[in-house]
Design a protein around this motif. Sequence first.
Motif, PDB file in Angstrom:
ATOM      1  N   ALA A 117     -20.868  11.247  -5.803  1.00  0.00           N
ATOM      2  CA  ALA A 117     -19.533  10.707  -6.009  1.00  0.00           C
ATOM      3  C   ALA A 117     -18.806  10.643  -4.670  1.00  0.00           C
ATOM      4  O   ALA A 117     -18.730  11.622  -3.939  1.00  0.00           O
ATOM      5  N   THR A 118     -18.308   9.452  -4.341  1.00  0.00           N
ATOM      6  CA  THR A 118     -17.587   9.241  -3.089  1.00  0.00           C
ATOM      7  C   THR A 118     -16.180   8.794  -3.416  1.00  0.00           C
ATOM      8  O   THR A 118     -15.996   7.874  -4.213  1.00  0.00           O
ATOM      9  N   PRO A 119     -15.167   9.410  -2.843  1.00  0.00           N
ATOM     10  CA  PRO A 119     -13.811   8.981  -3.162  1.00  0.00           C
ATOM     11  C   PRO A 119     -13.566   7.535  -2.753  1.00  0.00           C
ATOM     12  O   PRO A 119     -14.039   7.087  -1.704  1.00  0.00           O
ATOM     13  N   VAL A 120     -12.833   6.814  -3.616  1.00  0.00           N
ATOM     14  CA  VAL A 120     -12.510   5.417  -3.322  1.00  0.00           C
ATOM     15  C   VAL A 120     -11.517   5.350  -2.179  1.00  0.00           C
ATOM     16  O   VAL A 120     -11.584   4.485  -1.316  1.00  0.00           O
ATOM     17  N   SER A 121     -10.564   6.251  -2.151  1.00  0.00           N
ATOM     18  CA  SER A 121      -9.491   6.196  -1.175  1.00  0.00           C
ATOM     19  C   SER A 121      -9.760   7.155  -0.026  1.00  0.00           C
ATOM     20  O   SER A 121     -10.236   8.261  -0.208  1.00  0.00           O
ATOM     21  N   GLY A 122      -9.458   6.681   1.176  1.00  0.00           N
ATOM     22  CA  GLY A 122      -9.480   7.525   2.353  1.00  0.00           C
ATOM     23  C   GLY A 122      -8.063   7.691   2.857  1.00  0.00           C
ATOM     24  O   GLY A 122      -7.097   7.405   2.175  1.00  0.00           O
ATOM     25  N   GLY A 123      -7.942   8.157   4.081  1.00  0.00           N
ATOM     26  CA  GLY A 123      -6.614   8.263   4.660  1.00  0.00           C
ATOM     27  C   GLY A 123      -6.030   6.882   4.912  1.00  0.00           C
ATOM     28  O   GLY A 123      -6.747   5.943   5.279  1.00  0.00           O
ATOM     29  N   TRP A 124      -4.748   6.767   4.714  1.00  0.00           N
ATOM     30  CA  TRP A 124      -4.110   5.467   4.914  1.00  0.00           C
ATOM     31  C   TRP A 124      -2.655   5.663   5.291  1.00  0.00           C
ATOM     32  O   TRP A 124      -1.981   6.560   4.765  1.00  0.00           O
ATOM     33  N   SER A 125      -2.181   4.856   6.211  1.00  0.00           N
ATOM     34  CA  SER A 125      -0.757   4.808   6.532  1.00  0.00           C
ATOM     35  C   SER A 125      -0.407   3.375   6.868  1.00  0.00           C
ATOM     36  O   SER A 125      -1.212   2.644   7.460  1.00  0.00           O
ATOM     37  N   ARG A 126       0.784   2.978   6.497  1.00  0.00           N
ATOM     38  CA  ARG A 126       1.212   1.591   6.704  1.00  0.00           C
ATOM     39  C   ARG A 126       1.290   1.280   8.205  1.00  0.00           C
ATOM     40  O   ARG A 126       1.847   2.057   8.978  1.00  0.00           O
ATOM     41  N   PRO A 127       0.732   0.141   8.642  1.00  0.00           N
ATOM     42  CA  PRO A 127       0.807  -0.193  10.072  1.00  0.00           C
ATOM     43  C   PRO A 127       2.228  -0.570  10.493  1.00  0.00           C
ATOM     44  O   PRO A 127       3.043  -0.993   9.663  1.00  0.00           O
ATOM     45  N   GLU A 128       2.498  -0.412  11.771  1.00  0.00           N
ATOM     46  CA  GLU A 128       3.771  -0.835  12.323  1.00  0.00           C
ATOM     47  C   GLU A 128       3.754  -2.345  12.556  1.00  0.00           C
ATOM     48  O   GLU A 128       2.698  -2.915  12.851  1.00  0.00           O
ATOM     49  N   PRO A 129       4.909  -3.009  12.434  1.00  0.00           N
ATOM     50  CA  PRO A 129       4.948  -4.442  12.758  1.00  0.00           C
ATOM     51  C   PRO A 129       4.482  -4.672  14.191  1.00  0.00           C
ATOM     52  O   PRO A 129       4.851  -3.905  15.087  1.00  0.00           O
ATOM     53  N   PRO A 130       3.660  -5.684  14.431  1.00  0.00           N
ATOM     54  CA  PRO A 130       3.134  -5.910  15.785  1.00  0.00           C
ATOM     55  C   PRO A 130       4.220  -6.397  16.733  1.00  0.00           C
ATOM     56  O   PRO A 130       5.214  -6.993  16.317  1.00  0.00           O
ATOM     57  N   LYS A 131       4.006  -6.130  18.015  1.00  0.00           N
ATOM     58  CA  LYS A 131       4.929  -6.577  19.046  1.00  0.00           C
ATOM     59  C   LYS A 131       4.171  -7.413  20.062  1.00  0.00           C
ATOM     60  O   LYS A 131       2.949  -7.385  20.135  1.00  0.00           O
TER      61      LYS A 131
END
Length: 308
Positions: A117-131
Amino acid sequence: LLVNGTGLHAGGLAALARIKAAGVGVFSDTFMARHARGGGRFAPDRLPYFAEMAIETLAGTDLLLIAGTKNPVAFFAYPNTPAEFTPKDAAVIALGGPESDSAAALAMLADALGASATPVSGGWSRPEPPKGDAFNPFTIGVALAAHTPEGALISDDGVTAGLPIYLCMQAAAPHEWLGHTGGAIGQGMPVAVGAAFARPDVKTICLTGDGAGMYTVQSLWTMARENLDILTIVFVNNAYRILKIELARTGAGNPGPTANSMLSLGSPEIDWVKLAEGMGVGAEACATLPQLSDALSRAMAHRGPRLI
């Protein structure tokens, strides 16, 4: 493993992750009707659209498993290029065609492989708007990933702009990607309308080229009439760019004035802001990343139809 259908829905991703962890190469079809993505979910690789790239991707495969789809073939016929992508020496096992429940088949396959069994979700954080000054489908994709709310529905008819944005959007919050079902240029806005009727509780985002959008532009009037919560983003290059690419790939040589004229949308150029406003949809044009980021922020906070 080549997968489509329910195997790409939220419930099928756990089995796909287990199968991948067991050492099996996992690919989705180039075209998929619905794909749960983002938020750290498992993301299979996507089989390339162009025949040469797809053949290279599958080269060396000794066993091809098919789940929820058919054997992979080229979308168009090209000179001196095979139409079938499966290596000649590969065995093929069909776990079910497009009509099957591929998620159920994949769960049984994962069990048969003894895949842990492998978790579907890993670590995640919303990206910053690009500059920066770069303004292209990749930076636009990052900007969209930064602003897309959780649970959004993405109707993709972006054609030449769609793939880079698809890749960048894996970093976005969890969302559903409603992709091409196979060459249906102009499907983006009508699919967005249907999605918004089905799920009025979430934001629907339509990605469309100007060539694709002009096939079904009357959808904007429906969005306004029904006050649907849809953000339509039109990528304007004043051409049927994908058709120019396909013409070049036939080996026909450089197009002459008549062919160029037939594939152009520049005489006259279409004013999408006026077009949308004329059908009751508020609209604005963006030509830089800061403009786009600001427009996306306001559009996501607004309920009802908007166009960029």
